[in-house]
Design an enzyme around this catalytic site. Structure first.
Site, PDB file in Angstrom:
ATOM      1  CB  THR A  86      -0.932   0.015   1.221  1.00  0.00           C
ATOM      2  OG1 THR A  86      -0.146  -0.096   2.428  1.00  0.00           O
ATOM      3  CG2 THR A  86      -1.923  -1.148   1.168  1.00  0.00           C
ATOM      4  CD  GLU A 151       3.663  -5.501   8.527  1.00  0.00           C
ATOM      5  OE1 GLU A 151       4.566  -5.888   9.296  1.00  0.00           O
ATOM      6  OE2 GLU A 151       3.741  -4.454   7.863  1.00  0.00           O
ATOM      7  CG  ASN A 211       4.775   1.718  11.431  1.00  0.00           C
ATOM      8  OD1 ASN A 211       5.355   1.010  12.253  1.00  0.00           O
ATOM      9  ND2 ASN A 211       4.513   1.319  10.210  1.00  0.00           N
ATOM     10  N   GLY A 256      20.607  10.010  14.752  1.00  0.00           N
ATOM     11  CA  GLY A 256      21.349   9.721  13.529  1.00  0.00           C
ATOM     12  C   GLY A 256      20.679  10.277  12.297  1.00  0.00           C
ATOM     13  CB  CYS A 263       6.946   0.644   7.095  1.00  0.00           C
ATOM     14  SG  CYS A 263       6.768  -1.027   6.434  1.00  0.00           S
ATOM     15  CE  LYS A 326      15.867  -2.721  10.132  1.00  0.00           C
ATOM     16  NZ  LYS A 326      14.758  -3.175  11.004  1.00  0.00           N
TER      17      LYS A 326
END
Length: 436
Positions: A86, A151, A211, A256, A263, A326
């Site tokens: 999405t 999730e 999130n 950082g 996401c 990441k």
């Protein structure tokens, strides 16, 4: 149970293999024939630690297989998971739900009576309700339930997070659906995983809220790093002191370069867009600043790098350590590292990038950048080394050996994970965001 998983990207492929691993019969479904062929031949289309081992075991067991046929899926499954992407829409901050709608449109004509459709994709609140009406229109004779089960996977830990989640959130509209989901996740529940039963709207909101909260925490400490730079304070000590407060906690309070990936950036924007549609945009207006702080970290890194090479990038050779957004992932979607590398290149520098696993994806995303297969080649004759993705391999670099091959031993640690005292003792000029 007999499960189908629509969408075999990062989320769907991991979910399908892990559900087969705990004993269900699973059919993965995708319109991408090449991706299906790769998975069926046990060639994962992405890098994720531990995933290939689970894929091998479940394919060999016969509990997992793949198809491109929605009709086969409709006849096979009792529970159908929606695990498609999405992304952010091209014309707004809102989420693009075309892939979600396409799954429902393809599956609805083939649904068996009493089937359960479970969304795992991250969607705006109200999507389950809209899909319920869509299914009733497309297949009025079918009594299908729609539930939402967001999730919470971390790239690099996806298998662990699927098999041993810290919570299961399930939003259902009937007791039948709730019982089905409890049975489906029985092994996790018997292991003590919390099961939070709610309505679909709340379940949809949980993921975006989680999130957004995480993004706000990251942007907060990065805002403090900018204050520390101005005041001559040390953001790492500040973060340590804040983290000792149990109301705050140390996790993800890591100053950082900021967050990226597929996401957090698009989810905070999708939440602000949906809030505006609901008439409560002022309630989440702070998320615009969260987004802005995160983006500003990238330019701060560029500006500090320019200062370290004497005020201009023209003719300079810049080595970049890291391309993935990441560590433990080959995902370069909205990668802060690649964004910084590209900005510096546009300013006239020669930029060479290294990454342990993401070079192929990075080259496809930024073909104008140079890439090297090992750190030494990336840093050869460099005027500045930028540490932009916190792969553990980079923390193990011998700075004394590296100093012998660069043009100027200067390093900018934009992730605050290098031992800068060790680098300084090896003759390096060191800088980091938020540290004197």
């Amino acid at each position: 149970m007999r499960l189908t998983v629509f969408g075999t990207g990062y989320l769907g492929a991991v979910h399908a293999a892990c559900m087969a691993h705990i004993g269900h019969e699973v059919l993965g479904v995708d319109i991408d024939e090449e991706k299906i062929a790769c998975l069926a031949e046990c060639r994962p289309p992405f890098y994720e630690p531990g995933f290939q081992e689970v894929l091998v075991r479940t394919l060999d067991s016969g509990r997992l297989r793949f198809t491109t046929s929605p009709a086969e899926a409709g006849q096979f499954g009792d529970v159908h998971f929606i695990c498609v992407g999405t992304p952010q829409r091209a014309d707004s901050f809102g989420a693009d739900l075309r892939s979600v709608d396409a799954v429902v449109d393809a599956l609805a004509p083939h649904l068996r009576h009493g089937g359960l459709i479970v969304g795992k994709s991250t969607v705006p609140v109200g999507t389950a309700s809209r899909l319920t009406q869509r299914i009733r229109t497309l297949a009025p004779a079918v009594d299908a339930d729609v539930a939402w089960n967001p999730e919470f996977l971390r790239e690099g830990f996806a298998v662990q997070d699927t098999l041993r989640p810290d919570r299961l959130v399930v939003g259902t509209q009937s007791r039948r659906a709730d019982l089905t989901m409890r049975e489906l996740y029985g092994p996790m529940l018997r292991a003590g995983v919390p099961f939070i039963s709610t309505d679909p709207a709340t379940a949809e909101l949980v993921k975006m809220a989680a999130n957004s909260f995480l993004a706000a925490k990251i942007s907060f400490i990065n805002a403090m790093s900018e204050v520390c730079d101005a005041a001559g304070a040390d953001v790492m000590t500040l973060a340590e002191a804040l983290g000792c407060d149990p109301r705050i906690g140390r996790r993800f309070l890591n100053p950082g370069l900021g967050f990226g990936g597929g996401c957090l950036p698009k989810d905070i924007r999708a939440l602000t867009a949906r809030a505006e549609e609901l008439g409560v945009d002022q309630a989440v207006s702070f998320l615009h600043q969260v987004d802005a702080i995160n983006t500003r970290q990238r330019q701060r890194t560029v500006d500090l790098a320019r200062h370290l090479v004497g005020g201009t990038f023209s003719g300079r050779h810049i080595a970049v350590l890291g391309a993935a957004f990441k560590p433990n992932s080959d995902d370069v979607r909205d990668s802060p590292a690649l964004d910084v590398a590209a900005r510096i290149q546009r300013c006239g520098a020669q930029v060479c990038v290294h990454d342990p696993v993401a070079i192929d994806n990075a080259r496809s995303a930024h073909p104008s950048l140079e890439f090297a297969a090992d750190v030494s080649k990336a840093c050869q004759s460099a005027d500045l080394v930028l540490h932009l993705t916190e792969w553990p391999q980079y923390a193990q670099i011998d700075p004394a050996r590296l100093a012998s091959i660069v043009c100027s031993p200067k390093v900018l640690d934009a992730r605050n994970t290098l031992d800068l005292a060790l680098w300084r003792s090896a003759g390096w000029t060191t800088r980091a965001l938020g540290r004197p």
